[in-house]
Write an enzyme that holds these catalytic residues in place. Structure first.
Site, short mmCIF file in Angstrom:
data_model
loop_
_atom_site.label_atom_id
_atom_site.label_comp_id
_atom_site.label_asym_id
_atom_site.label_seq_id
_atom_site.Cartn_x
_atom_site.Cartn_y
_atom_site.Cartn_z
N HIS A 14 0.83 -1.21 0.00
CA HIS A 14 0.00 0.00 0.00
C HIS A 14 0.86 1.25 0.00
O HIS A 14 1.73 1.41 0.86
CB HIS A 14 -0.86 -0.04 1.26
CG HIS A 14 -1.93 1.00 1.34
ND1 HIS A 14 -2.19 1.69 2.50
CD2 HIS A 14 -2.83 1.44 0.43
CE1 HIS A 14 -3.21 2.52 2.29
NE2 HIS A 14 -3.60 2.39 1.04
N HIS A 56 -1.81 11.22 -1.82
CA HIS A 56 -3.06 10.65 -1.30
C HIS A 56 -4.08 11.73 -0.97
O HIS A 56 -5.21 11.69 -1.44
CB HIS A 56 -2.78 9.80 -0.06
CG HIS A 56 -4.02 9.24 0.54
ND1 HIS A 56 -4.79 9.93 1.47
CD2 HIS A 56 -4.66 8.05 0.34
CE1 HIS A 56 -5.83 9.20 1.81
NE2 HIS A 56 -5.78 8.06 1.15
#
Ligand code: G3P
Ligand code: MG
Length: 258
Positions: A14, A56
């Site tokens: 991730h 992000h």
């Protein structure tokens, strides 16, 4: 473009290497790779001049030195700045001193790193608010161009249906996965209408019923973000096809194809 058999490894790092390195940086990818990972997830959005880059959050404050560099009253929305400005930011110091100076990477830089090393990539289309279609369109076009000579394409994914619609319209052969943080009404039919190959759920959403529904409809099933062994075991017992994890130090892919 997608092979007849699912070409991707089960284990996916991730944001590059979870929390062990500054997320969504090349340093994170290198660290994830050093733990044996051969597939990575990252978040991609557009700069104000249309360059796809990794970030992000909508804003730059948590993971860069934008506030120091631009001043406390500046606009810190990442997608409001041109790539030339974003490329000057330090995206490593917030994490730890050993990563000081690590830059925000362009999507192209990460793509070339993955291609050169034979690594697989899950590109999460993470649009700046209001730019879902534009981001899906541009990211899909860049992905298709960068991977044009590769045997395995990247996997595009998004929580945002308009982003996946635009990606499909631009490059229908680049595979797509629908990300779900809730089983909202019509989730399965939406994934079907988008021509997705995969459904990628928050791990709490997978049980035998949802797994069977998704698999019977022909979808591959993936889960995020799985950081403990009990949850991973449960998902594997259900028949999960892919696990996205921060814990590259805990879960070790047993082979490059694991
Ligand atoms: O793509 C899986 C996962 O990354 C989705 O959530 O917020 O970590 O991007 P988030
Ligand atoms: Mg993500």
């Amino acid at each position: 473009m997608l092979q007849a058999t699912w070409p991707y490894p089960r284990w996916i790092a991730h944001r590059g290497a979870g929390k062990l390195a500054p997320e969504n940086t090349l340093a994170a990818f290198r660290l994830g790779a050093s733990h044996g990972y051969r597939m990575f997830e990252c978040d991609v959005k557009l700069s104000s001049d249309g360059v796809p880059f990794l970030l992000h959050d909508d804003n730059l404050t948590r993971t860069t030195n934008a506030t120091d560099k631009m001043g406390p009253d500046s606009d810190v929305i990442g997608g409001h700045h041109p790539w030339g400005t974003l490329a000057q930011l330090d995206a490593g110091s917030w994490h730890s001193r050993s990563f000081a100076g690590e830059p925000l990477p362009s999507f192209e830089a990460i793509a070339r790193y993955c291609l050169r090393n034979g690594y697989f990539l899950n590109i999460e289309i993470k649009p700046t608010p209001g730019l879902a279609r534009q981001t899906g369109d541009v990211v899909a076009r860049h992905a298709a161009q960068l991977w044009q000579n590769a045997s395995v394409p990247p996997l595009l994914s998004s929580f945002e249906v308009p982003a996946l619609e635009a990606a499909r319209a631009a490059q229908p052969d680049v595979p797509r996965g629908l990300l779900l943080d809730a089983l909202w009404p019509g989730w399965l039919e939406t994934a079907q209408s988008l021509g997705c190959v995969a459904i990628i759920c928050d791990h709490v959403l997978w049980d035998q019923v949802t797994m069977t529904r998704a698999q019977n409809a022909g979808f591959k099933t993936l889960s995020y973000t799985v950081n403990d062994e009990t949850t991973a075991r449960h998902l594997l017992d259900l028949g999960i096809d892919g696990i996205i994890t921060d814990r590259v130090d805990l879960f070790t892919p047993v082979s490059p194809c694991a």
